[in-house]
Write an enzyme that holds these catalytic residues in place. Structure first.
Site, PDB file in Angstrom:
ATOM      1  N   LYS A 148       0.830  -1.211   0.000  1.00 11.97           N
ATOM      2  CA  LYS A 148       0.000   0.000   0.000  1.00 11.97           C
ATOM      3  C   LYS A 148       0.862   1.258   0.000  1.00 11.97           C
ATOM      4  O   LYS A 148       0.620   2.201  -0.757  1.00 11.97           O
ATOM      5  CB  LYS A 148      -0.916   0.021   1.223  1.00 11.97           C
ATOM      6  CG  LYS A 148      -1.748   1.294   1.347  1.00 11.97           C
ATOM      7  CD  LYS A 148      -2.533   1.327   2.628  1.00 11.97           C
ATOM      8  CE  LYS A 148      -1.818   2.062   3.725  1.00 11.97           C
ATOM      9  NZ  LYS A 148      -1.965   3.535   3.634  1.00 11.97           N
ATOM     10  N   ASN A 149       1.880   1.276   0.853  1.00  8.52           N
ATOM     11  CA  ASN A 149       2.700   2.476   0.993  1.00  8.52           C
ATOM     12  C   ASN A 149       3.607   2.716  -0.210  1.00  8.52           C
ATOM     13  O   ASN A 149       4.200   3.786  -0.328  1.00  8.52           O
ATOM     14  CB  ASN A 149       3.543   2.396   2.267  1.00  8.52           C
ATOM     15  CG  ASN A 149       2.700   2.510   3.521  1.00  8.52           C
ATOM     16  OD1 ASN A 149       1.585   3.030   3.484  1.00  8.52           O
ATOM     17  ND2 ASN A 149       3.214   2.007   4.638  1.00  8.52           N
ATOM     18  N   CYS A 180      -5.307  18.042   8.204  1.00  6.20           N
ATOM     19  CA  CYS A 180      -4.081  18.405   8.921  1.00  6.20           C
ATOM     20  C   CYS A 180      -3.781  19.889   8.711  1.00  6.20           C
ATOM     21  O   CYS A 180      -4.118  20.469   7.689  1.00  6.20           O
ATOM     22  CB  CYS A 180      -2.903  17.561   8.448  1.00  6.20           C
ATOM     23  SG  CYS A 180      -2.516  17.750   6.711  1.00  6.20           S
ATOM     24  N   PRO A 225       4.886  16.977   8.481  1.00  6.27           N
ATOM     25  CA  PRO A 225       4.973  16.386   7.147  1.00  6.27           C
ATOM     26  C   PRO A 225       4.623  17.357   6.021  1.00  6.27           C
ATOM     27  O   PRO A 225       5.342  17.463   5.045  1.00  6.27           O
ATOM     28  CB  PRO A 225       3.982  15.226   7.211  1.00  6.27           C
ATOM     29  CG  PRO A 225       3.859  14.895   8.655  1.00  6.27           C
ATOM     30  CD  PRO A 225       3.983  16.216   9.349  1.00  6.27           C
TER      31      PRO A 225
END
Length: 423
Positions: free
Chosen positions: A23-24, A120, A126
């Site tokens: 997935k990543n 966010c 990030p």
């Protein structure tokens, strides 16, 4: 809404399990297809996950053709025509990883507009690193009403030092730099296997990326990129989850096609604990006797340290190992929410700042629990396998983001587990 019901107490997993594509890895690979102004890009070994559908829709929203053949785990993307410069809010808002389309859209079009993902704030680490890096390459960044707008007639090569080796920021800046004028150097870059996989795809598309897997990335910009074919790497977190499942149930499981080198940080802690882990021709075999396992201390770190995405599952393993273990979370804040749910099952634990102390080997009882995030979902299901009685795990939308038919795979290994729809 679905729920998973686990009957635990004497589960002992055995057999073989197949691991899906990562997935990543696949999410940034899909973002990278935006860069190919010539030909089609074919990705194989693509996992069937809700996050993949979401990213496919993000790319489609740019007026790019995306064909997902679920039967053959293949995605074909044709971005050869003109593309839009605004990512669709409907899908970007669902998934934090969608921010990685910002760099490719900007590099391709000179202008990009992407909503901040997952609510966010702009000051969070990030997102901040993504934007600082693009600004270093000459982009003008503005934020209005929750939307990030980036403009650069042509990105310029730059030397970028990242305050933290963020995976997403490294990926975003790598992709943007492939079409920039000159050479871009990224210092303190993330080193995860998913970074290496992305670099391989970009180079197959005609980019010039060197140093992937090290702290220093050097990207020499080219005029254009083209389509190619690429196989997604296996999912090291899914593999690690099944390693832990085998270890905590005194099992004997072959995790097929798992890559030893990608899982080395986890394997080292399993070996320290006393788990028998061996590399075989077809994957990694895990054998265990829980009664002989020893408590350990773990600290999550960026790769090649212990992966934060295995923290919750490893907590479940610590719960059945007699003695006092500790696990420190240094990558993400507020990632011990699953412990509150596990306490409902009888777990004895304390949290002091970024460290959880786990008092393992005490009786666990089945309970009704709720998933708090993707990896916590798996951890609660694993804990249910070793708890006496029945455990019901709700809020499975988290689980479906990162695991394909998780309950079916566990059932084939011997778990008493089912997934049912709640009325």
């Amino acid at each position: 809404m679905d729920k998973i019901i686990v009957k635990g107490g004497n589960t002992r997993l055995s057999g073989e399990v197949v691991i899906e594509g990562a997935k990543n890895a696949v999410l940034p690979l899909l973002a990278a297809t935006i860069l190919a102004s010539e030909g089609q890009t074919t990705l194989t070994n693509v996992p069937i996950l809700s996050d993949v559908y979401t990213m496919n829709n993000v790319v489609r929203g740019l007026d790019i053709a995306v064909d997902f053949d679920e039967e053959n785990n293949t995605v074909v993307v044709d971005a050869s025509g003109e593309i839009l410069d605004q990512a669709p809010y409907e899908y970007v808002s669902k998934m934090r990883a969608s921010i990685v389309v910002l760099g490719p859209i900007l590099a391709r079009n000179g202008h990009a507009k992407v909503s901040m993902p997952g609510g966010c704030t702009i000051g969070s680490r990030p997102i901040d690193l993504h934007l600082k890096g693009l600004e270093a390459m000459g982009a003008k960044i503005t934020q209005v009403g929750g939307d990030i707008t980036a403009t650069a007639e042509k990105l310029k090569g730059a030397t970028i030092y990242m305050d933290f080796p963020s995976v997403g920021a490294t990926q975003n800046l790598m992709m943007a730099a492939t079409l920039a004028d000159g050479v871009t150097t990224i210092e303190n870059a993330a080193r995860e296997p998913e970074i290496v996989d992305l670099a391989i795809l970009l180079n197959e598309m005609g980019a010039n990326v060197k140093g992937a897997g090290t702290e220093k990335l050097v990207i020499k910009g080219v005029k254009s990129l083209h389509g190619t074919q690429h196989a997604v790497i296996q999912d090291r977190i899914e593999a690690g989850t099944f390693m832990v499942a085998a270890a905590m149930t005194s099992g004997n499981v072959l995790i097929k096609d798992a890559i030893w080198e990608h899982n080395r940080p986890l394997i080292s802690k399993l070996l320290e604990m006393g788990v028998d882990v061996k590399e075989e021709d077809r994957g990694i075999r895990v054998k265990s006797d829980v009664s002989k396992l020893k408590p350990v201390a773990v600290k999550t770190l960026p790769h090649p340290g212990f992966p934060t995405d295995m923290q919750a599952q490893f907590t479940a393993l610590m719960a059945v190992v007699k003695g006092k273990s500790s696990i420190s979370e240094t990558v993400f804040e507020n990632r011990f929410q699953h412990l509150e749910e596990m306490r409902r099952m009888g777990l004895h634990s304390e949290i002091l700042r970024d460290t959880a102390m786990i008092h393992g080997g005490l009786p666990l009882q089945g309970a009704r629990v709720m998933s708090t995030d993707l990896r916590a979902s798996a951890a609660l299901i694993l804990t249910g396998m070793v708890a006496e009685g029945t455990t019901t795990v709700g809020k499975l939308t988290h689980l479906d983001r990162g695991y394909y038919k998780f309950h079916e795979k566990l059932a084939k290994l011997g778990a008493q587990i089912s997934r049912v729809s709640e009325a």
